[in-house]
Design a protein around this motif. Sequence first.
Motif, PDB file in Angstrom:
ATOM      1  N   THR A 208       0.842  -1.190   0.000  1.00 38.48           N
ATOM      2  CA  THR A 208       0.000   0.000   0.000  1.00 38.48           C
ATOM      3  C   THR A 208       0.880   1.244   0.000  1.00 38.48           C
ATOM      4  O   THR A 208       1.991   1.238   0.524  1.00 38.48           O
ATOM      5  CB  THR A 208      -0.926   0.017   1.225  1.00 38.48           C
ATOM      6  OG1 THR A 208      -0.155  -0.183   2.414  1.00 38.48           O
ATOM      7  CG2 THR A 208      -1.972  -1.083   1.125  1.00 38.48           C
ATOM      8  N   VAL A 209       0.365   2.296  -0.594  1.00 39.70           N
ATOM      9  CA  VAL A 209       1.084   3.563  -0.699  1.00 39.70           C
ATOM     10  C   VAL A 209       0.140   4.681  -0.274  1.00 39.70           C
ATOM     11  O   VAL A 209      -1.036   4.691  -0.668  1.00 39.70           O
ATOM     12  CB  VAL A 209       1.579   3.815  -2.136  1.00 39.70           C
ATOM     13  CG1 VAL A 209       2.267   5.177  -2.241  1.00 39.70           C
ATOM     14  CG2 VAL A 209       2.524   2.709  -2.594  1.00 39.70           C
ATOM     15  N   GLU A 210       0.637   5.597   0.523  1.00 34.96           N
ATOM     16  CA  GLU A 210      -0.151   6.770   0.872  1.00 34.96           C
ATOM     17  C   GLU A 210       0.760   7.990   0.922  1.00 34.96           C
ATOM     18  O   GLU A 210       1.975   7.874   1.124  1.00 34.96           O
ATOM     19  CB  GLU A 210      -0.856   6.598   2.225  1.00 34.96           C
ATOM     20  CG  GLU A 210       0.082   6.582   3.417  1.00 34.96           C
ATOM     21  CD  GLU A 210      -0.655   6.611   4.753  1.00 34.96           C
ATOM     22  OE1 GLU A 210      -1.797   7.107   4.802  1.00 34.96           O
ATOM     23  OE2 GLU A 210      -0.065   6.142   5.741  1.00 34.96           O
ATOM     24  N   THR A 211       0.169   9.152   0.725  1.00 33.60           N
ATOM     25  CA  THR A 211       0.885  10.416   0.882  1.00 33.60           C
ATOM     26  C   THR A 211       0.292  11.146   2.072  1.00 33.60           C
ATOM     27  O   THR A 211      -0.920  11.421   2.102  1.00 33.60           O
ATOM     28  CB  THR A 211       0.765  11.286  -0.376  1.00 33.60           C
ATOM     29  OG1 THR A 211       1.337  10.589  -1.492  1.00 33.60           O
ATOM     30  CG2 THR A 211       1.500  12.599  -0.188  1.00 33.60           C
ATOM     31  N   LEU A 212       1.127  11.419   3.058  1.00 34.73           N
ATOM     32  CA  LEU A 212       0.678  12.131   4.244  1.00 34.73           C
ATOM     33  C   LEU A 212       0.854  13.632   4.057  1.00 34.73           C
ATOM     34  O   LEU A 212       1.747  14.086   3.332  1.00 34.73           O
ATOM     35  CB  LEU A 212       1.469  11.664   5.468  1.00 34.73           C
ATOM     36  CG  LEU A 212       1.347  10.181   5.832  1.00 34.73           C
ATOM     37  CD1 LEU A 212       2.072   9.902   7.139  1.00 34.73           C
ATOM     38  CD2 LEU A 212      -0.106   9.749   5.942  1.00 34.73           C
ATOM     39  N   ASP A 213       0.014  14.389   4.714  1.00 32.05           N
ATOM     40  CA  ASP A 213       0.099  15.843   4.663  1.00 32.05           C
ATOM     41  C   ASP A 213       1.179  16.306   5.632  1.00 32.05           C
ATOM     42  O   ASP A 213       0.916  16.961   6.650  1.00 32.05           O
ATOM     43  CB  ASP A 213      -1.248  16.463   5.006  1.00 32.05           C
ATOM     44  CG  ASP A 213      -1.253  17.977   4.796  1.00 32.05           C
ATOM     45  OD1 ASP A 213      -0.366  18.475   4.068  1.00 32.05           O
ATOM     46  OD2 ASP A 213      -2.130  18.650   5.374  1.00 32.05           O
ATOM     47  N   ALA A 214       2.402  15.911   5.326  1.00 30.02           N
ATOM     48  CA  ALA A 214       3.557  16.228   6.171  1.00 30.02           C
ATOM     49  C   ALA A 214       4.782  16.252   5.280  1.00 30.02           C
ATOM     50  O   ALA A 214       4.781  15.681   4.181  1.00 30.02           O
ATOM     51  CB  ALA A 214       3.716  15.190   7.282  1.00 30.02           C
ATOM     52  N   LEU A 215       5.826  16.902   5.752  1.00 33.78           N
ATOM     53  CA  LEU A 215       7.028  17.089   4.955  1.00 33.78           C
ATOM     54  C   LEU A 215       8.053  15.989   5.199  1.00 33.78           C
ATOM     55  O   LEU A 215       8.036  15.319   6.248  1.00 33.78           O
ATOM     56  CB  LEU A 215       7.637  18.451   5.268  1.00 33.78           C
ATOM     57  CG  LEU A 215       6.761  19.656   4.929  1.00 33.78           C
ATOM     58  CD1 LEU A 215       7.393  20.940   5.456  1.00 33.78           C
ATOM     59  CD2 LEU A 215       6.522  19.768   3.428  1.00 33.78           C
ATOM     60  N   HIS A 216       8.944  15.819   4.245  1.00 36.49           N
ATOM     61  CA  HIS A 216      10.029  14.853   4.374  1.00 36.49           C
ATOM     62  C   HIS A 216      10.792  15.093   5.690  1.00 36.49           C
ATOM     63  O   HIS A 216      11.177  16.222   6.000  1.00 36.49           O
ATOM     64  CB  HIS A 216      10.987  15.014   3.190  1.00 36.49           C
ATOM     65  CG  HIS A 216      12.090  14.011   3.161  1.00 36.49           C
ATOM     66  ND1 HIS A 216      12.014  12.853   2.426  1.00 36.49           N
ATOM     67  CD2 HIS A 216      13.285  13.981   3.789  1.00 36.49           C
ATOM     68  CE1 HIS A 216      13.127  12.147   2.587  1.00 36.49           C
ATOM     69  NE2 HIS A 216      13.917  12.810   3.414  1.00 36.49           N
ATOM     70  N   GLY A 217      10.981  14.011   6.452  1.00 32.55           N
ATOM     71  CA  GLY A 217      11.651  14.120   7.746  1.00 32.55           C
ATOM     72  C   GLY A 217      10.711  14.329   8.906  1.00 32.55           C
ATOM     73  O   GLY A 217      11.154  14.630  10.022  1.00 32.55           O
TER      74      GLY A 217
END
Length: 246
Positions: A208-217
Amino acid sequence: MIENQILVPAADGNMPTYVAMPSVPNKATAVLIYMDGFGPREELYATARRYATRGYVAVLPHLFYRLGSPTFLPTNIKGQNLQPEQVAANDATTLELVRRDTLALFDFAAKGGLGRTVERWGVIGFCMGGRHAVAAAAAFPGYVRAALSVHGGRMVNNNMHPDGSSHLLIQQCLVPVHVACARDDPSCPPEHQAILSAEAAKTNGLVTVETLDALHGWSFPERWCFDRKASDWIWEKSLNMFEAVY
């Protein structure tokens, strides 16, 4: 809690490895933590200790041991350039080399090298370590029972890149894998995230893949980009995945 710095006989020498565990570990699955491109340091030791408080043996190998085991000061200003030496170390730490090191670590642990026999692993990789977590899940389903890539970078490389590309390994995964991407991440831009999602869609939900509303790190509390909500979400996600393969 027991904490040790040990040397693991690896593919090309002795690999310094940090181990944290409760006095009486009570999980059948250990946790392998793949470092980011800055190397082992207190931020990652704290992550290992956190898993140890939940009953796991947590293991953090120094993947730059071939280079003399350097560590680098993490960037902590938005837009700050990486040190050239750090970029070179990341470049040199290929999927194939880390697979060889990982197998050596798994064999070492299976023979009791960590102080107890360990044959089941949950894997989590941060930034640079994210691509290695996917590679380990694809290569070692007999050892790796679940894996997470957390704001992983360089997940999609050109097909001719000598290091290969972890996105090409997604369909080879036979265990649950979760890839958590960051927004506005130049190391894994939206077009790469779309490629990862397309590959994952062919696994019938195993990857599964998701994009979170957060920045790298986002994972590291001392960083400018730390995001508590995203960090807590991935912590709970990892525990659920590792418990499910207990």
